[in-house]
Design a protein around this motif. Structure first.
Motif, mmCIF file in Angstrom:
data_model
loop_
_atom_site.group_PDB
_atom_site.id
_atom_site.type_symbol
_atom_site.label_atom_id
_atom_site.label_comp_id
_atom_site.label_asym_id
_atom_site.label_seq_id
_atom_site.Cartn_x
_atom_site.Cartn_y
_atom_site.Cartn_z
ATOM 1 N N UNK A 164 20.184 59.881 38.536
ATOM 2 C CA UNK A 164 20.335 60.992 39.207
ATOM 3 C C UNK A 164 20.505 60.820 40.627
ATOM 4 N N UNK A 165 19.549 60.041 41.228
ATOM 5 C CA UNK A 165 19.288 59.763 42.508
ATOM 6 C C UNK A 165 20.413 58.964 43.081
ATOM 7 N N UNK A 166 21.204 58.219 42.314
ATOM 8 C CA UNK A 166 22.449 57.505 42.705
ATOM 9 C C UNK A 166 23.385 58.454 43.077
ATOM 10 N N UNK A 167 23.463 59.567 42.219
ATOM 11 C CA UNK A 167 24.289 60.668 42.433
ATOM 12 C C UNK A 167 23.920 61.281 43.724
ATOM 13 N N UNK A 170 25.192 59.402 46.688
ATOM 14 C CA UNK A 170 26.724 59.663 46.800
ATOM 15 C C UNK A 170 27.226 60.634 47.434
ATOM 16 N N UNK A 171 26.178 61.839 47.596
ATOM 17 C CA UNK A 171 26.596 63.231 48.157
ATOM 18 C C UNK A 171 26.364 63.180 49.661
ATOM 19 N N UNK A 172 25.620 62.076 50.042
ATOM 20 C CA UNK A 172 25.104 62.098 51.568
ATOM 21 C C UNK A 172 26.575 62.208 52.361
ATOM 22 N N UNK A 173 26.323 62.923 53.607
ATOM 23 C CA UNK A 173 27.467 63.226 54.565
ATOM 24 C C UNK A 173 27.547 61.459 55.147
ATOM 25 N N UNK A 174 29.021 61.079 55.170
ATOM 26 C CA UNK A 174 29.112 59.776 55.877
ATOM 27 C C UNK A 174 29.597 59.881 57.147
#
Length: 192
Positions: A164-167, A170-174
């Motif tokens: 879940x933390x991986x997802x 992955x949602x972080x603004x780049x």
């Protein structure tokens, strides 16, 4: 001296809170706020040095804990709260994700495990993420998804927590000024 919201001289959920003598007594009960009060009163009991004042906080925590216990549904989840006093007037919509995960975080794994299990079955959206409202799930709410990861980790399911933390990562603004931030949700969601 003003008394805290939730204050009850008898420490039972049937007793209305006392705020100020001139204020109207609120009739609604919030599961979220009472979970917060369990944690707050527990902390106050640990840091209070005056013996007489210190003795008050475990009683207050017990009152808030009893309110939360009265708001558990037979299926294991926690209702939002109540529309009015007494505690049998449950607020049935929405069923929020946060009180399910917070029950583990603030009340302990054994108390919160049924709510956590219910949330896993009813609040999951896609790819192991979660929605704020459990019925119907409308989209990913990242804050609540991270709360579920922490609750699962505390409950001993570290492998699922890590996925879940991986997802969430992955949602972080780049790019841009918000680089590294995590959006509140994948789209506009009602989060209370």
């Amino acid at each position: 001296m003003p008394r805290a919201v939730g204050r009850s001289d008898s420490c039972t959920p049937e007793s209305p809170p006392v705020i100020e003598p001139h204020q109207e007594i609120p009739r609604e009960r919030s599961t979220e706020h009472n979970i917060d009060l369990v944690a707050l009163f527990g902390l106050l009991a640990r840091v209070q040095t005056d013996g007489a004042a210190r003795a008050r906080w475990p009683c207050e925590a017990a009152h808030a804990r009893a309110v939360v216990a009265a708001l558990r549904a037979p299926q294991g989840f926690f209702w939002t709260g109540t529309r009015a006093h007494p505690l049998d007037a449950k607020e049935q919509e929405p069923i929020p994700l946060d009180v399910q995960s917070w029950s583990v975080l603030a009340l302990g794994v054994e108390v919160g495990r049924p709510a956590l299990k219910w949330a896993l079955e009813h609040c999951s959206v896609r790819g192991g993420t979660f929605d704020y409202r459990c019925r119907p799930a409308e989209g990913t709410w990242w804050e609540g998804t991270a709360q579920m990861a922490l609750a699962l980790s505390m409950a001993g399911d570290r492998a699922r927590s890590e996925r879940i933390l991986d997802s969430v990562q992955d949602a972080q603004v780049l790019r841009g000024a918000a680089r590294g931030a995590i959006p509140a949700a994948i789209r506009q969601l009602p989060t209370g």
